[in-house]
Design an enzyme around this catalytic site. Structure first.
Site, PDB file in Angstrom:
ATOM      1  CG  ASP A 167      -0.592  35.315  13.780  1.00 35.11           C
ATOM      2  OD1 ASP A 167      -1.152  35.949  14.689  1.00 35.11           O
ATOM      3  OD2 ASP A 167       0.574  35.536  13.396  1.00 35.11           O
ATOM      4  N   GLY A 192      -1.959  40.890  26.136  1.00 37.05           N
ATOM      5  CA  GLY A 192      -3.101  41.148  25.261  1.00 37.05           C
ATOM      6  C   GLY A 192      -3.745  42.508  25.479  1.00 37.05           C
ATOM      7  N   GLY A 230      -1.664  45.707  27.224  1.00 37.67           N
ATOM      8  CA  GLY A 230      -0.741  46.835  27.216  1.00 37.67           C
ATOM      9  C   GLY A 230       0.223  46.796  28.385  1.00 37.67           C
ATOM     10  CB  ALA A 288       5.078  51.859  33.431  1.00 34.28           C
ATOM     11  CB  ILE A 344       2.161  55.324  32.490  1.00 38.84           C
ATOM     12  CG1 ILE A 344       2.934  56.617  32.730  1.00 38.84           C
ATOM     13  CG2 ILE A 344       1.821  55.140  31.001  1.00 38.84           C
ATOM     14  CD1 ILE A 344       2.197  57.867  32.321  1.00 38.84           C
ATOM     15  N   GLY A 352      -2.381  51.163  26.429  1.00 36.71           N
ATOM     16  CA  GLY A 352      -2.794  49.953  25.728  1.00 36.71           C
ATOM     17  C   GLY A 352      -4.127  50.120  25.024  1.00 36.71           C
ATOM     18  CG  ASP A 362       4.542  35.047  13.166  1.00 35.36           C
ATOM     19  OD1 ASP A 362       3.349  35.068  13.533  1.00 35.36           O
ATOM     20  OD2 ASP A 362       5.361  35.926  13.457  1.00 35.36           O
ATOM     21  CG  ASP A 411       0.757  32.300  16.099  1.00 36.40           C
ATOM     22  OD1 ASP A 411      -0.280  32.745  16.621  1.00 36.40           O
ATOM     23  OD2 ASP A 411       1.502  32.964  15.359  1.00 36.40           O
TER      24      ASP A 411
HETATM   25  P1  ADP Z   1      -1.332  40.496  18.544  1.00 30.54           P
HETATM   26  O1  ADP Z   1       0.163  40.342  18.458  1.00 30.54           O
HETATM   27  O2  ADP Z   1      -2.075  39.471  17.714  1.00 30.54           O
HETATM   28  O3  ADP Z   1      -1.795  41.900  18.280  1.00 30.54           O
HETATM   29  P2  ADP Z   1      -1.263  40.443  21.492  1.00 30.54           P
HETATM   30  O4  ADP Z   1      -1.988  39.470  22.356  1.00 30.54           O
HETATM   31  O5  ADP Z   1       0.212  40.516  21.595  1.00 30.54           O
HETATM   32  O6  ADP Z   1      -1.775  40.106  20.025  1.00 30.54           O
HETATM   33  O7  ADP Z   1      -1.813  41.890  21.799  1.00 30.54           O
HETATM   34  C1  ADP Z   1      -3.164  42.214  21.626  1.00 30.54           C
HETATM   35  C2  ADP Z   1      -3.339  43.706  21.667  1.00 30.54           C
HETATM   36  O8  ADP Z   1      -2.998  44.200  22.985  1.00 30.54           O
HETATM   37  C3  ADP Z   1      -2.433  44.464  20.731  1.00 30.54           C
HETATM   38  O9  ADP Z   1      -2.985  44.540  19.444  1.00 30.54           O
HETATM   39  C4  ADP Z   1      -2.353  45.813  21.413  1.00 30.54           C
HETATM   40  O10 ADP Z   1      -3.511  46.576  21.110  1.00 30.54           O
HETATM   41  C5  ADP Z   1      -2.406  45.475  22.883  1.00 30.54           C
HETATM   42  N1  ADP Z   1      -1.058  45.420  23.485  1.00 30.54           N
HETATM   43  C6  ADP Z   1      -0.406  44.308  23.905  1.00 30.54           C
HETATM   44  N2  ADP Z   1       0.791  44.628  24.419  1.00 30.54           N
HETATM   45  C7  ADP Z   1       0.919  45.974  24.297  1.00 30.54           C
HETATM   46  C8  ADP Z   1       1.937  46.920  24.637  1.00 30.54           C
HETATM   47  N3  ADP Z   1       3.096  46.565  25.204  1.00 30.54           N
HETATM   48  N4  ADP Z   1       1.695  48.226  24.387  1.00 30.54           N
HETATM   49  C9  ADP Z   1       0.542  48.626  23.814  1.00 30.54           C
HETATM   50  N5  ADP Z   1      -0.449  47.790  23.464  1.00 30.54           N
HETATM   51  C10 ADP Z   1      -0.282  46.485  23.702  1.00 30.54           C
HETATM   52 MG    MG Z   2       2.029  36.523  14.733  1.00 31.30          MG
END
Ligand code: ADP
Ligand code: MG
Length: 292
Positions: free
Chosen positions: A38, A104, A106, A109, A116, A119, A237, A241
């Protein structure tokens, strides 16, 4: 392996801070050919900080304020970095009326009456926004530096770009080099975008990268490896995961990680030292190889 060899191996592991939960885990460790990591919180510290704020339709400061407003109820590491930066700059964070996280991708809001979306590219696609050439070039450039980009869309206009960067764990390079020396393939699996993921993998010496992987798809990526006939360890972690740790032939959990990850791993690394990954496999090979 004999029960005695296993007891010896488990005991020696414990001395090194490598908790081996069962003889099965030890035997799985001995047979591996692939180790998948990861990224966030495993290869990196998992505490990103804002590095760049690019004003486009709005100024950098206005963009940061709206982004912090949108993120203030999220506990994603990217969100926490943005809110922390706004606080450090003494910016008053506007109130949020509605707020929704898109996993995954963003957040969506309403902040101070503005709609807004904040992401990654997948988030932009969801709200039908295409970056113009200048903004696209800025995003690509930031990604090539290994930064994760959050694009701020306010009322359907690209208002600004915020980049965050995470610190590599100091032991990441040595761990990957050690695994490669042992003849193992090393891969990285992450939800982050391909540009950022490749840049970070390049810094660490990992050549196989699976990016843009949604949390529930991590385990499927491990299964795909296994269907190629590979015997795979997954190192992770996070809560996200746990399924991949369980699916892998050997799950290796980072001890400082979440409880769910620790429960799902067959091996738990007590110290936050990634060179304990090759050390654990070497230990298994020594203990089991000796008695075969
Ligand atoms: P990881 O922790 O492996 O990056 P996530 O599934 O948590 O995987 O998120 C994937 C991607 O989605 C992030 O790298 C980011 O670009 C975007 N993302 C997720 N949540 C947010 C958030 N709250 N604000 C901005 N970007 C976000
Ligand atoms: Mg991780």
């Amino acid at each position: 392996a004999t029960p005695t060899a296993i007891t010896v191996g488990v005991g020696r592991g414990a001395e090194l801070g490598i908790l081996i939960k069962s003889g099965e885990a030890l035997e799985a460790a001995e047979r591996l050919d692939t180790v998948a990591f990861d990224k966030t919180g495993t290869l990196t510290e998992g505490k990103p900080r804002v590095t760049d704020i690019v004003g486009l339709a709005l100024t950098a400061e206005e963009s940061l304020a709206l982004a912090a407003g949108a993120e203030q109820n999220s506990n994603h590491p990217v969100a926490r970095a943005i809110v922390a930066r706004a606080q450090e700059q003494g910016i008053s964070i506007p109130a949020t009326d509605t707020f929704e996280t898109i996993r995954g991708k963003g957040v969506l809001a309403t902040v101070g009456g503005r709609l807004i979306a904040l992401g990654n590219r997948a988030m932009l696609a969801d709200v039908n926004i295409v970056l113009d050439e200048g903004a696209e070039a800025a995003v690509v450039h930031l990604e090539e530096e290994g930064k994760t980009v959050a694009i701020l869309v306010a009322d359907s206009v690209v208002a600004g770009i915020i980049a965050v960067a995470d610190t590599l764990k100091p032991t990441a390079m040595a761990a990957v080099a050690g695994l490669k020396e042992m003849g193992l393939s090393v891969a990285m699996i992450t939800g982050d975008n391909p540009g950022t993921a490749r840049a970070i993998a390049g810094m660490i010496g990992i050549d196989r990268v699976f990016a843009g992987v949604l949390p529930d798809v991590k385990a499927a990526e491990i299964r795909a490896f296994q269907e190629e006939g590979r015997r795979v360890a997954f190192v992770g972690d996070g809560i996200n995961d746990a399924p991949a740790l369980a699916q892998a032939d050997l799950g290796i959990a980072i001890g400082g990680g979440t409880d769910v990850a620790i429960e799902s791993g067959g091996v738990v690394l007590v110290r936050d030292d990634l060179t304990d990954v090759p050390a654990a496999i070497q230990l298994a090979q020594k203990v089991i190889g000796r008695v075969k």
